[in-house]
Design a protein around this motif. Structure first.
Motif, mmCIF file in Angstrom:
data_model
loop_
_atom_site.group_PDB
_atom_site.id
_atom_site.type_symbol
_atom_site.label_atom_id
_atom_site.label_comp_id
_atom_site.label_asym_id
_atom_site.label_seq_id
_atom_site.Cartn_x
_atom_site.Cartn_y
_atom_site.Cartn_z
ATOM 1 N N ASP A 32 0.826 -1.220 0.000
ATOM 2 C CA ASP A 32 0.000 0.000 0.000
ATOM 3 C C ASP A 32 0.854 1.262 0.000
ATOM 4 O OD1 ASP A 32 -2.252 -1.565 0.008
ATOM 5 O OD2 ASP A 32 -2.721 -1.253 2.120
ATOM 6 N N VAL A 33 2.006 1.202 0.649
ATOM 7 C CA VAL A 33 2.906 2.356 0.679
ATOM 8 C C VAL A 33 3.495 2.560 -0.715
ATOM 9 C CG1 VAL A 33 5.036 3.290 1.665
ATOM 10 C CG2 VAL A 33 3.386 2.102 3.139
ATOM 11 N N ARG A 34 3.924 1.472 -1.331
ATOM 12 C CA ARG A 34 4.465 1.562 -2.697
ATOM 13 C C ARG A 34 3.396 2.086 -3.663
ATOM 14 N NH1 ARG A 34 8.036 0.303 -6.546
ATOM 15 N NH2 ARG A 34 7.412 -0.879 -8.371
ATOM 16 N N ALA A 35 2.181 1.574 -3.555
ATOM 17 C CA ALA A 35 1.097 2.023 -4.432
ATOM 18 C C ALA A 35 0.840 3.520 -4.262
ATOM 19 C CB ALA A 35 -0.174 1.224 -4.154
ATOM 20 N N ASN A 36 0.912 4.003 -3.035
ATOM 21 C CA ASN A 36 0.720 5.427 -2.766
ATOM 22 C C ASN A 36 1.831 6.253 -3.417
ATOM 23 O OD1 ASN A 36 -1.013 7.303 -1.008
ATOM 24 N ND2 ASN A 36 1.070 7.871 -0.404
ATOM 25 N N LYS A 39 1.199 6.401 -7.109
ATOM 26 C CA LYS A 39 0.082 7.319 -7.366
ATOM 27 C C LYS A 39 0.541 8.777 -7.296
ATOM 28 C CE LYS A 39 -4.656 8.146 -5.816
ATOM 29 N NZ LYS A 39 -5.690 7.744 -4.842
ATOM 30 N N ALA A 40 1.514 9.053 -6.427
ATOM 31 C CA ALA A 40 2.045 10.414 -6.289
ATOM 32 C C ALA A 40 2.930 10.804 -7.470
ATOM 33 C CB ALA A 40 2.832 10.541 -4.987
ATOM 34 N N GLY A 41 3.365 9.809 -8.253
ATOM 35 C CA GLY A 41 4.214 10.100 -9.406
ATOM 36 C C GLY A 41 5.660 9.674 -9.241
ATOM 37 N N ILE A 42 5.949 8.946 -8.151
ATOM 38 C CA ILE A 42 7.312 8.453 -7.944
ATOM 39 C C ILE A 42 7.496 7.218 -8.820
ATOM 40 C CG2 ILE A 42 8.926 7.443 -6.289
ATOM 41 C CD1 ILE A 42 7.508 9.178 -4.143
ATOM 42 N N GLN A 43 8.473 7.281 -9.700
ATOM 43 C CA GLN A 43 8.741 6.175 -10.616
ATOM 44 C C GLN A 43 9.853 5.270 -10.118
ATOM 45 O OE1 GLN A 43 9.415 8.492 -14.187
ATOM 46 N NE2 GLN A 43 7.241 8.479 -14.673
ATOM 47 N N VAL A 55 20.695 8.734 2.229
ATOM 48 C CA VAL A 55 20.320 9.582 1.114
ATOM 49 C C VAL A 55 19.254 8.835 0.320
ATOM 50 C CG1 VAL A 55 21.082 10.633 -1.055
ATOM 51 C CG2 VAL A 55 22.552 10.730 0.964
ATOM 52 N N MET A 56 18.166 9.510 0.023
ATOM 53 C CA MET A 56 17.098 8.933 -0.789
ATOM 54 C C MET A 56 17.062 9.678 -2.116
ATOM 55 S SD MET A 56 13.015 8.361 -0.022
ATOM 56 C CE MET A 56 12.776 9.981 0.678
ATOM 57 N N ILE A 57 17.028 8.916 -3.198
ATOM 58 C CA ILE A 57 16.918 9.490 -4.534
ATOM 59 C C ILE A 57 15.545 9.139 -5.084
ATOM 60 C CG2 ILE A 57 17.859 9.514 -6.866
ATOM 61 C CD1 ILE A 57 20.560 8.680 -5.555
ATOM 62 N N LEU A 58 14.794 10.154 -5.451
ATOM 63 C CA LEU A 58 13.474 9.971 -6.057
ATOM 64 C C LEU A 58 13.556 10.356 -7.526
ATOM 65 C CD1 LEU A 58 11.047 11.741 -3.543
ATOM 66 C CD2 LEU A 58 11.594 9.318 -3.666
ATOM 67 N N GLU A 59 13.051 9.507 -8.369
ATOM 68 C CA GLU A 59 12.829 9.880 -9.762
ATOM 69 C C GLU A 59 11.324 9.862 -9.951
ATOM 70 O OE1 GLU A 59 15.197 7.479 -12.381
ATOM 71 O OE2 GLU A 59 17.043 8.441 -11.688
ATOM 72 N N THR A 60 10.812 10.978 -10.467
ATOM 73 C CA THR A 60 9.365 11.171 -10.531
ATOM 74 C C THR A 60 8.936 11.588 -11.922
ATOM 75 O OG1 THR A 60 9.356 13.536 -10.030
ATOM 76 C CG2 THR A 60 9.472 12.027 -8.142
ATOM 77 N N ASP A 61 7.629 11.505 -12.146
ATOM 78 C CA ASP A 61 7.102 12.071 -13.384
ATOM 79 C C ASP A 61 7.086 13.599 -13.253
ATOM 80 O OD1 ASP A 61 4.752 12.820 -11.946
ATOM 81 O OD2 ASP A 61 3.683 11.029 -12.605
#
Length: 115
Positions: A32-36, A39-43, A55-61
């Motif tokens: 459910d956390v991954r699905a959220n 849904k937020a646009g995190i790829q 360090v966290m790296i986010l790649e998003t739409d």
């Protein structure tokens, strides 16, 4: 695509750090956390650790915003439960604002390609 880097510390306790890593091992995350996040646009989301610093790296739409993510997180009981659990292991950076967990990093350099 957008890329963001964020930083957070873990409590400096080897047992807690090992447990935190077990929660993040393949197959142990909460669907459910991954699905959220999706849904937020995190790829893509990656976390790296040295000592107790992460360090966290986010790649998003391109439509991703931290406000959108925060609103979706607030509406999800599973995300709220996950965040409470993770706070057992995490601690705020000394310069973080009150209540802030992951702190957004400023990009100060990018490799210049020779043309």
């Amino acid at each position: 695509m957008q890329r963001f880097c964020l930083m957070l510390d873990l409590k400096d306790d080897p047992a807690l750090i090992a447990e935190y890593e077990r929660w993040h091992a393949q197959g142990n995350g909460w669907p459910d956390v991954r699905a959220n996040d999706l849904k937020a646009g995190i790829q893509d989301l990656q976390i790296y650790r040295t000592g107790n610093r992460m360090v966290m790296i986010l790649e998003t739409d391109d439509q991703f915003t931290f406000e959108k993510k925060r609103d979706l997180d607030a509406k999800s009981p599973h995300v709220q439960e996950w965040e409470r659990l993770m706070w057992t292991y995490q601690q705020a950076l000394p310069w973080a604002e009150e209540g802030q967990k992951w702190v957004l990093m400023d990009q100060i350099f990018q490799f210049e390609r020779a043309e």
